[in-house]
Design a protein around this motif. Structure first.
Motif, mmCIF file in Angstrom:
data_model
loop_
_atom_site.group_PDB
_atom_site.id
_atom_site.type_symbol
_atom_site.label_atom_id
_atom_site.label_comp_id
_atom_site.label_asym_id
_atom_site.label_seq_id
_atom_site.Cartn_x
_atom_site.Cartn_y
_atom_site.Cartn_z
ATOM 1 N N MET A 1 49.256 -6.448 1.994
ATOM 2 C CA MET A 1 47.941 -6.885 1.576
ATOM 3 C C MET A 1 46.939 -5.765 1.827
ATOM 4 O O MET A 1 47.086 -4.998 2.764
ATOM 5 C CB MET A 1 47.525 -8.137 2.340
ATOM 6 N N LYS A 2 45.941 -5.749 0.981
ATOM 7 C CA LYS A 2 44.931 -4.714 1.044
ATOM 8 C C LYS A 2 43.553 -5.367 1.083
ATOM 9 O O LYS A 2 43.289 -6.324 0.347
ATOM 10 C CB LYS A 2 45.068 -3.842 -0.206
ATOM 11 N N LYS A 3 42.673 -4.862 1.938
ATOM 12 C CA LYS A 3 41.310 -5.383 2.049
ATOM 13 C C LYS A 3 40.365 -4.298 1.541
ATOM 14 O O LYS A 3 40.424 -3.156 2.011
ATOM 15 C CB LYS A 3 41.013 -5.712 3.507
ATOM 16 N N GLU A 4 39.526 -4.654 0.557
ATOM 17 C CA GLU A 4 38.612 -3.669 -0.021
ATOM 18 C C GLU A 4 37.217 -4.247 -0.130
ATOM 19 O O GLU A 4 37.028 -5.449 -0.336
ATOM 20 C CB GLU A 4 39.103 -3.243 -1.412
ATOM 21 N N GLN A 5 36.231 -3.362 -0.018
ATOM 22 C CA GLN A 5 34.838 -3.744 -0.174
ATOM 23 C C GLN A 5 34.284 -3.026 -1.388
ATOM 24 O O GLN A 5 34.563 -1.849 -1.595
ATOM 25 C CB GLN A 5 34.038 -3.378 1.071
ATOM 26 N N LEU A 6 33.498 -3.744 -2.176
ATOM 27 C CA LEU A 6 32.885 -3.145 -3.339
ATOM 28 C C LEU A 6 31.618 -3.891 -3.698
ATOM 29 O O LEU A 6 31.402 -5.025 -3.267
ATOM 30 C CB LEU A 6 33.847 -3.088 -4.519
ATOM 31 N N HIS A 21 43.742 -8.561 -1.431
ATOM 32 C CA HIS A 21 44.658 -8.705 -2.561
ATOM 33 C C HIS A 21 45.964 -7.999 -2.263
ATOM 34 O O HIS A 21 46.068 -7.207 -1.323
ATOM 35 C CB HIS A 21 44.027 -8.150 -3.844
ATOM 36 N N ASP A 22 46.963 -8.287 -3.090
ATOM 37 C CA ASP A 22 48.254 -7.614 -2.941
ATOM 38 C C ASP A 22 48.566 -6.707 -4.136
ATOM 39 O O ASP A 22 49.697 -6.295 -4.333
ATOM 40 C CB ASP A 22 49.372 -8.628 -2.717
ATOM 41 N N GLU A 28 41.873 -13.539 -1.242
ATOM 42 C CA GLU A 28 40.635 -14.040 -0.652
ATOM 43 C C GLU A 28 39.474 -13.208 -1.162
ATOM 44 O O GLU A 28 39.589 -11.994 -1.335
ATOM 45 C CB GLU A 28 40.726 -13.938 0.872
ATOM 46 N N LEU A 29 38.320 -13.861 -1.407
ATOM 47 C CA LEU A 29 37.126 -13.166 -1.866
ATOM 48 C C LEU A 29 35.933 -13.736 -1.130
ATOM 49 O O LEU A 29 35.763 -14.957 -1.056
ATOM 50 C CB LEU A 29 36.949 -13.329 -3.380
ATOM 51 N N ALA A 30 35.103 -12.867 -0.582
ATOM 52 C CA ALA A 30 33.895 -13.290 0.118
ATOM 53 C C ALA A 30 32.709 -12.472 -0.374
ATOM 54 O O ALA A 30 32.861 -11.309 -0.746
ATOM 55 C CB ALA A 30 34.068 -13.110 1.619
ATOM 56 N N GLY A 31 31.529 -13.084 -0.371
ATOM 57 C CA GLY A 31 30.293 -12.384 -0.701
ATOM 58 C C GLY A 31 29.787 -12.578 -2.111
ATOM 59 O O GLY A 31 28.681 -12.169 -2.431
ATOM 60 N N ASN A 32 30.561 -13.214 -2.960
ATOM 61 C CA ASN A 32 30.117 -13.394 -4.343
ATOM 62 C C ASN A 32 29.204 -14.618 -4.465
ATOM 63 O O ASN A 32 29.440 -15.649 -3.872
ATOM 64 C CB ASN A 32 31.302 -13.514 -5.300
ATOM 65 N N CYS A 33 28.131 -14.457 -5.244
ATOM 66 C CA CYS A 33 27.188 -15.556 -5.488
ATOM 67 C C CYS A 33 27.586 -16.397 -6.696
ATOM 68 O O CYS A 33 27.079 -17.498 -6.867
ATOM 69 C CB CYS A 33 25.788 -15.003 -5.724
ATOM 70 N N CYS A 34 28.447 -15.849 -7.558
ATOM 71 C CA CYS A 34 28.829 -16.570 -8.772
ATOM 72 C C CYS A 34 30.274 -16.237 -9.137
ATOM 73 O O CYS A 34 30.906 -15.383 -8.508
ATOM 74 C CB CYS A 34 27.890 -16.216 -9.924
ATOM 75 N N ASP A 35 30.775 -16.875 -10.182
ATOM 76 C CA ASP A 35 32.139 -16.617 -10.635
ATOM 77 C C ASP A 35 32.297 -15.223 -11.240
ATOM 78 O O ASP A 35 33.408 -14.724 -11.399
ATOM 79 C CB ASP A 35 32.564 -17.661 -11.663
ATOM 80 N N GLY A 36 31.172 -14.593 -11.586
ATOM 81 C CA GLY A 36 31.227 -13.232 -12.112
ATOM 82 C C GLY A 36 31.841 -12.266 -11.107
ATOM 83 O O GLY A 36 32.492 -11.301 -11.478
ATOM 84 N N LEU A 45 40.283 -4.419 -9.461
ATOM 85 C CA LEU A 45 41.278 -4.162 -8.424
ATOM 86 C C LEU A 45 42.696 -4.596 -8.761
ATOM 87 O O LEU A 45 43.644 -4.002 -8.273
ATOM 88 C CB LEU A 45 40.866 -4.853 -7.111
ATOM 89 N N LEU A 46 42.829 -5.647 -9.550
ATOM 90 C CA LEU A 46 44.162 -6.196 -9.771
ATOM 91 C C LEU A 46 44.847 -5.537 -10.963
ATOM 92 O O LEU A 46 44.209 -5.096 -11.909
ATOM 93 C CB LEU A 46 44.086 -7.701 -9.977
ATOM 94 N N LYS A 47 46.143 -5.517 -10.912
ATOM 95 C CA LYS A 47 46.925 -4.946 -12.001
ATOM 96 C C LYS A 47 46.938 -5.896 -13.193
ATOM 97 O O LYS A 47 47.022 -7.108 -13.029
ATOM 98 C CB LYS A 47 48.358 -4.691 -11.539
ATOM 99 N N SER A 48 46.873 -5.314 -14.367
ATOM 100 C CA SER A 48 47.001 -6.087 -15.596
ATOM 101 C C SER A 48 47.569 -5.160 -16.672
ATOM 102 O O SER A 48 47.604 -3.948 -16.500
ATOM 103 C CB SER A 48 45.650 -6.651 -16.030
#
Length: 115
Positions: A1-6, A21-22, A28-36, A45-48
């Motif tokens: 698992m990796k923890k990142e701040q942005l 994320h992995d 886990e996600l913290a600090g967001n005010c909306c679904d955006g 951050l995630l692979k696609s």
């Protein structure tokens, strides 16, 4: 698992996000005010799969996709490697169009037939 701040650029609030994320899944996600914020983290951050279009010599376009999921930094390198490529028809779905794009190990294939 990796923890990142942005800093989120999803809606303009500029939230300071902390994501765990992995590489493939947001855990886990913290600090967001909306679904955006969630969408922004998933996009950054995630692979696609990388999807884009390439032109053919007769002016048509062909959808192109990576064979495997890739992260954002690698995605940008692959897009740069695809610049200027013009395909000749016919193009067959699954046909290898670019091997090891920009030395990333990512192969790009045709996502559709074009005759």
């Amino acid at each position: 698992m990796k923890k990142e701040q942005l800093t989120c650029r999803g809606c303009g609030n500029g939230c300071f996000l902390e994501a765990v994320h992995d590489g493939d899944t947001l855990i886990e996600l913290a600090g967001n005010c909306c679904d955006g914020g969630r969408r922004y983290v998933e996009e950054q951050l995630l692979k696609s799969y990388l999807q884009t279009v390439l032109s053919t010599v007769d002016g048509r376009e062909v959808r192109v996709i990576s064979k495997e999921k890739v992260s954002q930094p690698i995605r940008l390198r692959c897009l740069k490697a695809l610049e200027g490529i013009v395909l000749e028809t016919p193009v067959i779905k699954g046909e290898m169009l670019l091997c090891d794009a920009a030395d990333t190990g990512v192969d790009m294939i045709a996502a559709e037939n074009l005759f």
